[in-house]
Design a protein around this motif. Structure first.
Motif, PDB file in Angstrom:
ATOM      1  N   GLU A 102       0.537  -1.129   0.057  1.00 37.45           N
ATOM      2  CA  GLU A 102       0.017  -0.038  -0.002  1.00 37.45           C
ATOM      3  C   GLU A 102       0.912   1.004  -0.063  1.00 37.45           C
ATOM      4  O   GLU A 102       0.555   2.153  -0.650  1.00 37.45           O
ATOM      5  CB  GLU A 102      -0.991   0.153   1.408  1.00 37.45           C
ATOM      6  N   GLY A 103       2.138   1.134   0.533  1.00 34.83           N
ATOM      7  CA  GLY A 103       2.706   2.265   0.680  1.00 34.83           C
ATOM      8  C   GLY A 103       4.217   2.389  -0.126  1.00 34.83           C
ATOM      9  O   GLY A 103       4.768   3.540  -0.357  1.00 34.83           O
ATOM     10  N   PHE A 104       4.559   1.278  -0.863  1.00 33.46           N
ATOM     11  CA  PHE A 104       5.554   1.417  -1.659  1.00 33.46           C
ATOM     12  C   PHE A 104       5.337   0.574  -3.132  1.00 33.46           C
ATOM     13  O   PHE A 104       4.470  -0.393  -2.924  1.00 33.46           O
ATOM     14  CB  PHE A 104       6.803   0.482  -0.722  1.00 33.46           C
ATOM     15  N   GLU A 105       6.408   0.809  -3.930  1.00 37.76           N
ATOM     16  CA  GLU A 105       6.321  -0.456  -5.133  1.00 37.76           C
ATOM     17  C   GLU A 105       7.255  -1.468  -4.730  1.00 37.76           C
ATOM     18  O   GLU A 105       8.279  -1.201  -3.907  1.00 37.76           O
ATOM     19  CB  GLU A 105       6.878   0.563  -6.251  1.00 37.76           C
ATOM     20  N   PHE A 106       7.146  -2.439  -5.406  1.00 38.64           N
ATOM     21  CA  PHE A 106       7.947  -3.648  -5.329  1.00 38.64           C
ATOM     22  C   PHE A 106       8.360  -4.081  -6.483  1.00 38.64           C
ATOM     23  O   PHE A 106       7.441  -4.449  -7.313  1.00 38.64           O
ATOM     24  CB  PHE A 106       7.428  -4.564  -4.361  1.00 38.64           C
ATOM     25  N   SER A 107       9.540  -4.794  -6.526  1.00 35.91           N
ATOM     26  CA  SER A 107       9.805  -5.478  -7.724  1.00 35.91           C
ATOM     27  C   SER A 107       9.231  -6.860  -7.826  1.00 35.91           C
ATOM     28  O   SER A 107       8.621  -7.229  -6.674  1.00 35.91           O
ATOM     29  CB  SER A 107      11.453  -5.715  -7.704  1.00 35.91           C
ATOM     30  N   LYS A 108       9.263  -7.765  -8.604  1.00 38.76           N
ATOM     31  CA  LYS A 108       8.904  -9.087  -8.570  1.00 38.76           C
ATOM     32  C   LYS A 108       9.708  -9.761  -7.485  1.00 38.76           C
ATOM     33  O   LYS A 108      10.859  -9.341  -7.031  1.00 38.76           O
ATOM     34  CB  LYS A 108       9.287  -9.823  -9.920  1.00 38.76           C
ATOM     35  N   PRO A 109       9.365 -10.633  -6.826  1.00 43.75           N
ATOM     36  CA  PRO A 109       9.922 -11.367  -5.661  1.00 43.75           C
ATOM     37  C   PRO A 109      11.390 -12.037  -6.350  1.00 43.75           C
ATOM     38  O   PRO A 109      11.448 -12.633  -7.436  1.00 43.75           O
ATOM     39  CB  PRO A 109       9.091 -12.417  -5.350  1.00 43.75           C
ATOM     40  N   TYR A 110      12.459 -11.918  -5.587  1.00 43.89           N
ATOM     41  CA  TYR A 110      13.690 -12.621  -5.994  1.00 43.89           C
ATOM     42  C   TYR A 110      14.144 -13.819  -5.167  1.00 43.89           C
ATOM     43  O   TYR A 110      15.140 -14.453  -5.433  1.00 43.89           O
ATOM     44  CB  TYR A 110      14.663 -11.438  -6.461  1.00 43.89           C
ATOM     45  N   LEU A 111      13.410 -13.846  -3.985  1.00 42.15           N
ATOM     46  CA  LEU A 111      13.761 -14.797  -3.097  1.00 42.15           C
ATOM     47  C   LEU A 111      12.638 -15.357  -2.223  1.00 42.15           C
ATOM     48  O   LEU A 111      11.877 -14.531  -2.032  1.00 42.15           O
ATOM     49  CB  LEU A 111      14.756 -14.192  -2.035  1.00 42.15           C
ATOM     50  N   SER A 112      12.456 -16.720  -2.100  1.00 40.80           N
ATOM     51  CA  SER A 112      11.574 -17.334  -1.176  1.00 40.80           C
ATOM     52  C   SER A 112      11.818 -16.857   0.193  1.00 40.80           C
ATOM     53  O   SER A 112      12.883 -16.679   0.420  1.00 40.80           O
ATOM     54  CB  SER A 112      11.441 -18.785  -1.394  1.00 40.80           C
ATOM     55  N   ASN A 113      10.684 -16.635   0.848  1.00 43.28           N
ATOM     56  CA  ASN A 113      10.807 -16.427   2.289  1.00 43.28           C
ATOM     57  C   ASN A 113       9.518 -16.462   3.106  1.00 43.28           C
ATOM     58  O   ASN A 113       8.384 -16.368   2.521  1.00 43.28           O
ATOM     59  CB  ASN A 113      11.456 -14.900   2.680  1.00 43.28           C
ATOM     60  N   GLY A 114       9.556 -16.595   4.365  1.00 41.28           N
ATOM     61  CA  GLY A 114       8.357 -16.623   5.370  1.00 41.28           C
ATOM     62  C   GLY A 114       9.122 -16.468   6.806  1.00 41.28           C
ATOM     63  O   GLY A 114      10.159 -16.664   6.991  1.00 41.28           O
ATOM     64  N   GLN A 115       8.215 -16.278   7.594  1.00 43.48           N
ATOM     65  CA  GLN A 115       8.685 -16.234   9.180  1.00 43.48           C
ATOM     66  C   GLN A 115       8.565 -17.640   9.587  1.00 43.48           C
ATOM     67  O   GLN A 115       7.425 -18.240   9.994  1.00 43.48           O
ATOM     68  CB  GLN A 115       7.932 -15.171   9.774  1.00 43.48           C
ATOM     69  N   VAL A 116       9.581 -18.008  10.140  1.00 47.92           N
ATOM     70  CA  VAL A 116       9.945 -19.616  10.545  1.00 47.92           C
ATOM     71  C   VAL A 116      10.299 -19.431  12.257  1.00 47.92           C
ATOM     72  O   VAL A 116      10.773 -18.171  12.618  1.00 47.92           O
ATOM     73  CB  VAL A 116      10.872 -20.167   9.790  1.00 47.92           C
ATOM     74  N   ILE A 117      10.122 -20.392  12.897  1.00 44.66           N
ATOM     75  CA  ILE A 117      10.512 -20.320  14.447  1.00 44.66           C
ATOM     76  C   ILE A 117      11.629 -21.281  14.486  1.00 44.66           C
ATOM     77  O   ILE A 117      11.922 -22.442  14.054  1.00 44.66           O
ATOM     78  CB  ILE A 117       9.382 -21.032  15.094  1.00 44.66           C
ATOM     79  N   VAL A 118      12.569 -20.741  15.068  1.00 46.41           N
ATOM     80  CA  VAL A 118      13.771 -21.375  15.497  1.00 46.41           C
ATOM     81  C   VAL A 118      14.055 -21.650  17.044  1.00 46.41           C
ATOM     82  O   VAL A 118      13.619 -20.818  17.705  1.00 46.41           O
ATOM     83  CB  VAL A 118      15.002 -20.601  15.015  1.00 46.41           C
ATOM     84  N   VAL A 119      14.238 -22.933  17.167  1.00 43.63           N
ATOM     85  CA  VAL A 119      14.585 -23.335  18.532  1.00 43.63           C
ATOM     86  C   VAL A 119      15.819 -24.173  18.699  1.00 43.63           C
ATOM     87  O   VAL A 119      16.527 -24.186  17.818  1.00 43.63           O
ATOM     88  CB  VAL A 119      13.319 -24.458  19.293  1.00 43.63           C
ATOM     89  N   ALA A 120      16.145 -24.782  20.206  1.00 43.83           N
ATOM     90  CA  ALA A 120      17.249 -25.471  20.556  1.00 43.83           C
ATOM     91  C   ALA A 120      17.250 -26.735  20.066  1.00 43.83           C
ATOM     92  O   ALA A 120      15.999 -27.191  19.836  1.00 43.83           O
ATOM     93  CB  ALA A 120      17.711 -25.255  21.823  1.00 43.83           C
ATOM     94  N   PRO A 121      18.186 -27.298  19.333  1.00 46.96           N
ATOM     95  CA  PRO A 121      18.387 -28.857  19.189  1.00 46.96           C
ATOM     96  C   PRO A 121      17.721 -29.708  20.303  1.00 46.96           C
ATOM     97  O   PRO A 121      17.910 -29.449  21.604  1.00 46.96           O
ATOM     98  CB  PRO A 121      19.803 -29.007  18.830  1.00 46.96           C
ATOM     99  N   GLY A 122      16.687 -30.514  19.805  1.00 41.65           N
ATOM    100  CA  GLY A 122      16.097 -31.501  21.051  1.00 41.65           C
ATOM    101  C   GLY A 122      14.767 -30.858  21.407  1.00 41.65           C
ATOM    102  O   GLY A 122      14.086 -31.655  22.165  1.00 41.65           O
ATOM    103  N   ASP A 123      14.412 -29.652  21.151  1.00 43.06           N
ATOM    104  CA  ASP A 123      13.236 -29.323  21.629  1.00 43.06           C
ATOM    105  C   ASP A 123      12.213 -29.280  20.601  1.00 43.06           C
ATOM    106  O   ASP A 123      12.211 -28.610  19.581  1.00 43.06           O
ATOM    107  CB  ASP A 123      13.556 -27.577  21.601  1.00 43.06           C
ATOM    108  N   GLU A 124      11.384 -30.324  20.933  1.00 38.87           N
ATOM    109  CA  GLU A 124      10.353 -30.796  19.933  1.00 38.87           C
ATOM    110  C   GLU A 124       8.867 -30.314  20.442  1.00 38.87           C
ATOM    111  O   GLU A 124       7.878 -30.654  19.670  1.00 38.87           O
ATOM    112  CB  GLU A 124      10.234 -32.291  19.756  1.00 38.87           C
ATOM    113  N   SER A 125       8.832 -29.266  21.263  1.00 44.58           N
ATOM    114  CA  SER A 125       7.582 -28.864  21.808  1.00 44.58           C
ATOM    115  C   SER A 125       6.887 -27.824  20.747  1.00 44.58           C
ATOM    116  O   SER A 125       5.938 -27.446  21.021  1.00 44.58           O
ATOM    117  CB  SER A 125       7.826 -28.165  23.040  1.00 44.58           C
TER     118      SER A 125
END
Length: 260
Positions: A102-125
């Motif tokens: 709504e506030g800016f122009e954007f080029s075509k996307p050049y990279l896949s992306n999304g917001q993901v969750i990172v945790v410590a190894p072994g944390d399967e919660s």
């Protein structure tokens, strides 16, 4: 008469110099970057500006037949700087969202992306965003990760710790101060690949928001020029080469452009 002629010659010289300066500036694409966001844009051990977006920006400018000038800018003021004409574009892992469109122009996307969750190894919660319940979650202030966790907070109760620098979130998780980090997928990939003993990416994803070049609203001519150059870089394999170098795989082909 000589005085008048001299003044006239000086006036002409000023016009010529001004014209040359204007022509020279038109051959330079000024780019804002938040240079503390590895592997996209950051300083190496020699204080050189490097990263995915840096290589992409240089390739883009070369394809457009112009020079490039990077302007390091703190993220919190990066969009207002664009609106104030401090630079031509932002190439700094800018996620495309409905609000930003709504506030800016954007080029075509050049990279896949999304917001993901990172945790410590072994944390399967954490299998879904709702599993952030009761956890301390770190994000970079003013990013789409910040926006995503605030929206999730409307449905799930957890603590948010906000940082000016994304590197601080990973440092705090390593020392146990954070239970989870919400961050761009591309950044998460880099940290996990280099520090698999400290971080893992969960299957939970809060958003899908591909990355594009951010341009001032109404500057459609620049957008069209950038889009044309970007298509060439995608077709000739340049984008794939940059992706494999910095992200270890292909995240520039078959980009999911549906915003969610």
């Amino acid at each position: 008469m000589k005085k008048i002629v001299s003044i006239m010659m000086l006036f002409v010289m000023v016009l010529v110099v001004a014209g040359c300066a204007k022509e020279e500036s038109a051959d330079v694409l000024t780019i804002a970057v938040d240079d503390s966001y590895p592997p996209m844009e950051f300083r190496n051990e020699d204080n050189e500006l490097v990263g995915f977006d840096i290589d992409f920006a240089k390739a883009l400018a070369a394809e457009m037949g112009i020079e490039v000038e990077f302007i390091p800018t703190a993220w919190e003021g990066i969009f207002s700087g664009l609106n104030s004409d401090k630079y031509d574009v932002i190439i700094s892992s800018v996620s495309i969202t409905p609000e930003r469109l709504e506030g800016f122009e954007f080029s075509k996307p050049y990279l896949s992306n999304g917001q993901v969750i990172v945790v410590a190894p072994g944390d399967e919660s954490v299998q879904t965003p709702a599993d952030l319940e009761g956890k301390n979650v770190g994000v970079q202030l003013g990013t789409t990760a910040d926006i995503a966790v605030e929206k999730q907070l409307e449905m799930t109760a957890f603590e948010i710790t906000k940082y000016d620098d994304i590197t601080q979130t990973f440092a705090d998780m390593k020392t146990g101060r954070l239970d989870a980090i919400v961050v761009d997928y591309a950044v998460a990939i880099d940290y996990v690949s280099k520090n698999s003993e400290d971080y893992v990416i969960t299957t939970a994803q809060l958003t899908n928001e591909p990355i594009g070049v951010c341009i001032k609203k109404g500057n459609t001519a620049l957008k069209e020029s950038i889009d044309a150059a970007l298509v060439t870089l995608q077709e000739n394999g340049t984008m794939l080469k940059i992706s494999e170098e910095w992200l270890g795989g292909d995240y520039v082909s078959n980009i999911d452009e549906e915003l969610r």
